[in-house]
Design an enzyme around this catalytic site. Sequence first.
Site, PDB file in Angstrom:
ATOM      1  N   ASP A  94       0.567  -1.591  -0.388  1.00  0.00           N
ATOM      2  CA  ASP A  94       0.047   0.167   0.285  1.00  0.00           C
ATOM      3  C   ASP A  94       0.504   1.169   0.048  1.00  0.00           C
ATOM      4  OD1 ASP A  94      -2.506  -0.592  -0.460  1.00  0.00           O
ATOM      5  OD2 ASP A  94      -2.263  -0.943   2.006  1.00  0.00           O
ATOM      6  N   LYS A 122      -0.193   4.438  -1.312  1.00  0.00           N
ATOM      7  CA  LYS A 122      -0.942   5.442  -0.780  1.00  0.00           C
ATOM      8  C   LYS A 122      -0.897   7.155   0.099  1.00  0.00           C
ATOM      9  CE  LYS A 122      -4.460   1.749   1.701  1.00  0.00           C
ATOM     10  NZ  LYS A 122      -4.374   1.374   2.894  1.00  0.00           N
ATOM     11  N   HIS A 169      -3.988   4.545  -5.864  1.00  0.00           N
ATOM     12  CA  HIS A 169      -2.932   4.330  -5.089  1.00  0.00           C
ATOM     13  C   HIS A 169      -2.039   2.703  -5.369  1.00  0.00           C
ATOM     14  CE1 HIS A 169      -4.885   0.688  -2.284  1.00  0.00           C
ATOM     15  NE2 HIS A 169      -3.997   0.272  -2.511  1.00  0.00           N
ATOM     16  N   HIS A 212      -1.979  -6.549  -6.034  1.00  0.00           N
ATOM     17  CA  HIS A 212      -2.751  -6.681  -5.001  1.00  0.00           C
ATOM     18  C   HIS A 212      -4.012  -6.877  -5.019  1.00  0.00           C
ATOM     19  CE1 HIS A 212      -1.998  -2.969  -3.201  1.00  0.00           C
ATOM     20  NE2 HIS A 212      -2.777  -3.099  -2.176  1.00  0.00           N
ATOM     21  N   HIS A 213      -4.599  -5.689  -5.489  1.00  0.00           N
ATOM     22  CA  HIS A 213      -6.465  -5.207  -5.958  1.00  0.00           C
ATOM     23  C   HIS A 213      -6.837  -6.189  -7.024  1.00  0.00           C
ATOM     24  CE1 HIS A 213      -6.744  -3.239  -2.440  1.00  0.00           C
ATOM     25  NE2 HIS A 213      -6.022  -2.090  -2.316  1.00  0.00           N
ATOM     26  N   ASP A 237      -3.758  -9.990   2.141  1.00  0.00           N
ATOM     27  CA  ASP A 237      -3.927  -7.936   2.764  1.00  0.00           C
ATOM     28  C   ASP A 237      -5.911  -8.111   3.461  1.00  0.00           C
ATOM     29  OD1 ASP A 237      -4.156  -5.995   3.197  1.00  0.00           O
ATOM     30  OD2 ASP A 237      -4.535  -5.828   0.812  1.00  0.00           O
TER      31      ASP A 237
END
Length: 522
Positions: free
Chosen positions: A377, A380, A405, A431-432, A460
Site C-alpha cells: 500500500d 497511499k 494507490h 494486490h487488488h 491483505d
Amino acid sequence: MASDQQEDFLIFADEDLAETADAGREKEYWKVIIVDDEQEVHHLTRMVLSDFEFDGKQLEFLSAYSETEAYRVIREHPDAAIILLDVVMDQDDSGLRLVKYIREELKYSSVRIILRTGQPGQAPEKVVITNYDINDYKEKTELTTQKLFTTIMAALRSYRDIMVIENNKVGLEKIIKSSADLFELKSMKKFASGVLTQLTSILNLHKNALHCNSFAVAKGQEEIYILAASGDYELSENAKIEEVVPAHVLSSIERTFREKKSTFHEDHFTCYFESKTGRENVIYFEGSKSLNEWNRYLIEIYCSNVSVAFENLYLNEEVETAQKEIIFTLGEIAETRSKETGNHVKRVAEYSKLLALKYGLPEEEAELVRLASSMHDVGKVAIPDAVLNKPGKLTPDEFELIKEHANYGYAMLNHSNRDIIKTAAIIAYQHHEKYDGSGYPNGLAGEDIHIYGRITAVADVFDALGSDRVYKSAWSLEDILAHFREQRGKHFDPKLVDIFFENLPAILKIRDQYLDPNLAAG
C-alpha cells in the site's frame, strides 16, 4: 643373459608374491606394469623388487604376457607409475606399437616407460630413443639386481615429481575456478559450505571423505555458532557447537579466535578471517593425510581469496539488511498515514511468506514476497488525507481516487533492478486484482494476475477484515472465514484459499504473535 648375471638376477621367489600383494592392499603403492612374453621375466622382476620401497610406498605389480593383453591392462590402469616393456613379443615391433598407443592414443604422458629387449638388433637404441617417447632403454643383459633397482628408483623419482607438478597445477586451477564461484554465493551458509567442499577438492581429500571433517564457524556477540560442517560433523539446523563437537576441536577453534591467526598442525589446520567491520570466522579442517609445504601454500592462496569473499558477503548482508529495514519502514509509513497499525505490515508479510511456501515457491523467493508485500500500500502516500482517512462511506469519485494507490505504488517502484523492489512493484500494482477479473487497476483475471499479487491479496484482505479501520469495525473470525469460502474463485485464487484453510492454525498463530489492541480477538 650371461650365466654370472643369471645367478645375480634370475632367482625365483614365488612364495613371496602373495604376501607382497596382501600387504599392498592396506596402504598406498606404486603400480608397475610388466609387459613381456617370457613368464620367467615376470617372476624375476617381482622377486628382485619384492622389498623395494620409495617414499613410504611399496610396489604393486601387474602383468601382461602379450601385446593384446598389454593393451587391456595398460588401459585399465591409467595411474600406473612405470611400464617395463619388452620390444619383441607377438611381433618384432610389439613394444614400439604399444609405446605409440600409450602416448598418442591414451595420452598417458606421466607414466615412465622403460623399454627392455633381449634382441637389441631388432630395435637399435639410437633409433628407438629418437623416434619413440620412452624414458629409458635397457638390454635385458644389463639389468642386474642393482641396475634394476637403480632404474626403478630413478623412474619413480621422475614420476613422483611429475605428479607433484600435475597435482599443483590441478590445485591452482581449482582455486581459480572456486574463487569465481565463491563470489556468486549470496547466502553466508551456502558460501561457508562451498568453502569446505572446495578445500576438500583442492587438497585431494575427496577420496578419503570419511576421514575429512571440517567446520565453518562464526563468532557472535556471546557464542560461536556453526555456518556449515562436513564429514562426521554434518549437523542439523541450529545445532549448538558444544553439543556435537569434540572438546579438542572446540578448543582449537576457540584458541584460533583468541590468537586471531591461522595455524597448521600434523592432522588439522585452522584458518582465521576477520572482516573490516569486526566480524570473525574460522575454518577448522582435519584430514587423513599430513599437509606438505605445497598444500599449505595452496591453502594460504585460497584463504586469501576466501577472506575477500567473506568481507564482500558481510558488506552485502549489511546492505540487504538496510534495504529490508527501509522497505518495512516505508510500508509502515504508508499504513500510519492511513491511521492503521504498523503491525498490519508485519502480519501481511508473514502470511504472504507462509502462503508462498505452501504454494510451492522456493524459500528464497518466498522471503522476497515476505519483504516486498510490506510495500503493498505504499502508493497511499499520494492519496490526500481527507480521502484516505474519511470515516464514512466514500463517494464514487473518492473511491476512484483511492484505487489510484495501486498505480501510484507501481510508478514509485518499477524503475529498480533490485529483485526485492521489482517484486514490491508487482505486489503494489496487482494486490487488488480479483481472480474473476472484477478487480483493479487493470481488471486482470485468473493466472494473468502474478502469483505475488494473488498471494498478497489473500494476506491483505484477511488482515484488513480482522482489523478496525476508520470506515469499519473488525469482523469476527467466523465471518471472515465465511467470506473467504464465498469468494473462492471470485476474489481469490481457489488454490490459495484451499492452502489458507489447510494452514489456518499457523495463520492464526502469526496473527496472535503480532496482535495489537485494535485487532479483533476472533
